[in-house]
Write an enzyme that holds these catalytic residues in place. Structure first.
Site, PDB file in Angstrom:
ATOM      1  CD  GLU A 140      47.530  53.863  39.078  1.00 21.07           C
ATOM      2  OE1 GLU A 140      48.342  54.605  39.646  1.00 21.07           O
ATOM      3  OE2 GLU A 140      46.308  54.055  39.110  1.00 21.07           O
TER       4      GLU A 140
ATOM      5  CD  GLU B 181      43.925  51.323  41.951  1.00 21.97           C
ATOM      6  OE1 GLU B 181      43.869  52.562  42.064  1.00 21.97           O
ATOM      7  OE2 GLU B 181      44.980  50.678  42.019  1.00 21.97           O
TER       8      GLU B 181
HETATM    9  P1  P53 Z   1      45.152  58.438  46.036  1.00 23.62           P
HETATM   10  C1  P53 Z   1      47.486  59.128  41.401  1.00 23.62           C
HETATM   11  C2  P53 Z   1      48.433  59.365  42.343  1.00 23.62           C
HETATM   12  C3  P53 Z   1      48.874  58.328  43.115  1.00 23.62           C
HETATM   13  C4  P53 Z   1      48.422  57.050  42.893  1.00 23.62           C
HETATM   14  O1  P53 Z   1      44.999  57.588  44.700  1.00 23.62           O
HETATM   15  C5  P53 Z   1      47.482  56.827  41.942  1.00 23.62           C
HETATM   16  C6  P53 Z   1      46.987  57.861  41.231  1.00 23.62           C
HETATM   17  C7  P53 Z   1      45.863  57.626  40.289  1.00 23.62           C
HETATM   18  O2  P53 Z   1      46.245  57.826  39.046  1.00 23.62           O
HETATM   19  O3  P53 Z   1      47.068  55.611  41.653  1.00 23.62           O
HETATM   20  C8  P53 Z   1      46.138  54.756  42.236  1.00 23.62           C
HETATM   21  O4  P53 Z   1      45.411  57.456  47.123  1.00 23.62           O
HETATM   22  C9  P53 Z   1      46.918  53.737  42.984  1.00 23.62           C
HETATM   23  C10 P53 Z   1      46.497  53.573  44.395  1.00 23.62           C
HETATM   24  C11 P53 Z   1      45.975  54.883  44.933  1.00 23.62           C
HETATM   25  C12 P53 Z   1      44.755  55.283  44.134  1.00 23.62           C
HETATM   26  O5  P53 Z   1      45.120  55.469  42.795  1.00 23.62           O
HETATM   27  O6  P53 Z   1      46.284  59.343  45.798  1.00 23.62           O
HETATM   28  O7  P53 Z   1      46.996  52.507  42.321  1.00 23.62           O
HETATM   29  O8  P53 Z   1      47.574  53.065  45.102  1.00 23.62           O
HETATM   30  O9  P53 Z   1      45.694  54.871  46.291  1.00 23.62           O
HETATM   31  C13 P53 Z   1      44.086  56.548  44.603  1.00 23.62           C
HETATM   32  O10 P53 Z   1      43.850  59.141  46.227  1.00 23.62           O
END
Ligand code: P53
Length: 479
Positions: free
Chosen positions: A178, A376
């Site tokens: 990301e 994802e």
């Molecule tokens: P969580 C937002 C914030 C943090 C990570 O997120 C994020 C995002 C999504 O835009 O990215 C991805 O765990 C990331 C993963 C993460 C997943 O989204 O905050 O690539 O590491 O766990 C889900 O619910």
């Protein structure tokens, strides 16, 4: 192949990241990463980034779900679901504990050999992210993270070490997870996880972001170039958090703003796919008076190290309104965001938009003309264990079904070239954004709570059997 199935060889699987599930934060010589200095937060409560590891704080990534010791059992469960691939990352600090070490840590390299062998034993293809929010903390403290050009060399050395070691075990790679999330340049968590920047209010956050992102893009391009020399069959992708941007209304000011927000979020992958900066971003950097260190040699490297595919996460769309900020005043894209009244949201406030995924697949195809990979997608939700140990999660099945249905239309009717689909957090793990265990994504439940209590026992949720059937029928049966 029936007309209702995904193409032969479609990579069904699941996705995780090292720091969110492995634990073993000091096992076998591992160093401290940025994830190791982040405390547990909650919905609306940001995670604290501490100065080193402090006593008495709750750092959920230190143990996580202890995949480090449980990986054989977990990979066996993935195989039982029928996974064709498994996306994880390599913890940079297992390989180079400080980031600037002269030599890699053999015990860390050995762990991933064993993990990949375990996957390959079941015919599960590893899909590997090199840097997924787990930069060595030493690089942050001693060098200021990716604000420093030296980090390019540290990353490339890490990448080349992994490429050489695993060249016959891993074909699918991504450089930075990301990378575009840094467009939220006022967000402490996202800046630290992506680039190791500890925001300093004396400096312009946006200017720092452009500099750090540029160095990461150069590092990514160099890694692609080196990787291709090591194994020409490697597929090396970008990885972005794709969030389609909608105008709140058909007012042309809103439409123009939506386009601008999209440009401000998506130039990272433009550079990785096209090999050069889009004109709108060059113009914006000039207009703002930023003077990032971008050399002529860097530009050559960017043009020579373009990616083979577009990996992306998809969770939600965003809507923007010119009543919040005008196109010409826009800096942080998130300042333009408004609620979309057409969509329901998850318990963590993330809008749920399956049609937006079909839209994204079409947009990315038109923009990049490359194969896509959904690496994802998923729903963070609270699960309840019944007295008999079963876990009924129809909300998760509904979410995934609705999304896969849209993906199916994109692939079977719209002509999108899609490599695979790996739902996020296929086994429950620590949330990146909140540090919680209770924000669960898994098909496999892990007995652990937000305070760190639990047996770490694994069990199958209803969604486990549902996804098993989806894979078995190659997407024909989504019921
Ligand atoms: P969580 C937002 C914030 C943090 C990570 O997120 C994020 C995002 C999504 O835009 O990215 C991805 O765990 C990331 C993963 C993460 C997943 O989204 O905050 O690539 O590491 O766990 C889900 O619910």
């Amino acid at each position: 192949m029936s007309a209702n199935q995904f193409p032969a060889g479609f990579l069904w699987g699941g996705a995780v990241a090292a720091h969110q599930l492995e634990g073993g934060w000091q096992a076998d010589g591992k160093g401290i990463s940025v994830a190791d200095v982040m405390t547990a937060g909650a919905y609306g409560v940001p995670r604290e980034i501490t100065k080193g590891v402090l006593p008495g704080k709750n750092y959920p990534n230190h143990e996580a779900i202890d995949f480090y010791s449980h990986y054989k059992e977990d990979v066996k469960l993935f195989a039982e679901m029928g996974f064709k691939c498994f996306r994880t990352s390599i913890a940079w600090t297992r390989i180079f504990p400080n980031g600037d070490d002269a030599n890699p840590n053999e015990a860390g390299l050995k762990f991933y050999d064993d993990l990949f062998d375990e996957c390959l034993k079941y015919g599960i293809e590893p899909v590997i992210t090199l840097a997924h929010f787990e930069m060595p903390y030493h690089l942050v403290e001693a060098y200021g993270g990716f604000a420093n050009r030296k980090c390019i060399d540290f990353f490339v050395k890490f990448a080349v070490t992994c490429f050489k070691r695993y060249k016959d075990k891993v074909k699918y790679w991504m450089t930075f997870n990301e990378i575009d999330n840094q467009s939220s340049f006022n967000n402490d968590f996202l800046m630290c996880t992506n680039s190791g920047l500890l925001l300093d209010n004396e400096l312009d956050n946006e200017a720092q972001m452009f500099q750090a992102a540029h160095y990461e893009l150069v590092a990514s391009a160099l890694a692609v170039k080196e990787g291709k020399k090591i194994n020409p069959d490697f597929m090396i992708g970008t990885m972005i958090n794709y969030t389609p941007v909608y105008p709140a209304t058909s007012n042309p000011e809103d439409v123009l703003l939506a386009q601008r927000v999209d440009q401000r979020r998506n130039w990272f992958s433009d550079v990785q796919v096209w090999g050069y900066y889009p004109a709108g971003i060059e113009a914006y950097i000039t207009k703002k008076g930023f003077r990032p260190d971008i050399t002529a040699e860097d530009r050559i490297v960017l043009s020579e190290g373009t990616v083979d595919y577009v990996g992306f996460s998809y969770y939600q769309s965003m809507s923007v309104s010119s009543q919040k900020v005008s196109v010409d005043q826009l800096t942080d894209p998130h300042e333009a965001q408004v609620e979309n009244p057409n969509l329901k949201a998850s318990d963590w406030g993330w809008p749920i938009d399956p049609v937006g995924l079909r839209y994204s697949l079409n947009l990315l195809t038109d923009r990049y003309h490359l194969p896509l990979f959904i690496v994802e997608n998923g729903l963070g939700a609270v699960d309840e264990v019944q007295a008999d140990g079963s876990i009924h999660d129809p909300y998760r099945i509904d979410y995934l079904r609705a999304h896969i249905q849209e993906v199916k239309k994109a692939v079977l009717e719209d002509g999108v070239d899609l490599m695979g689909y790996t739902p996020w957090g296929c086994i429950d793990l620590v949330s990146a954004g909140t540090g919680q265990m209770s924000k669960r994504y898994g098909f496999i439940y892990v007995d652990k709570d937000d305070e760190g209590n639990g047996t770490l026992a694994r069990s199958r949720k209803d969604s486990f059997y549902w996804y098993q059937k989806v894979i078995k029928t190659n997407g024909a049966d989504l019921a």
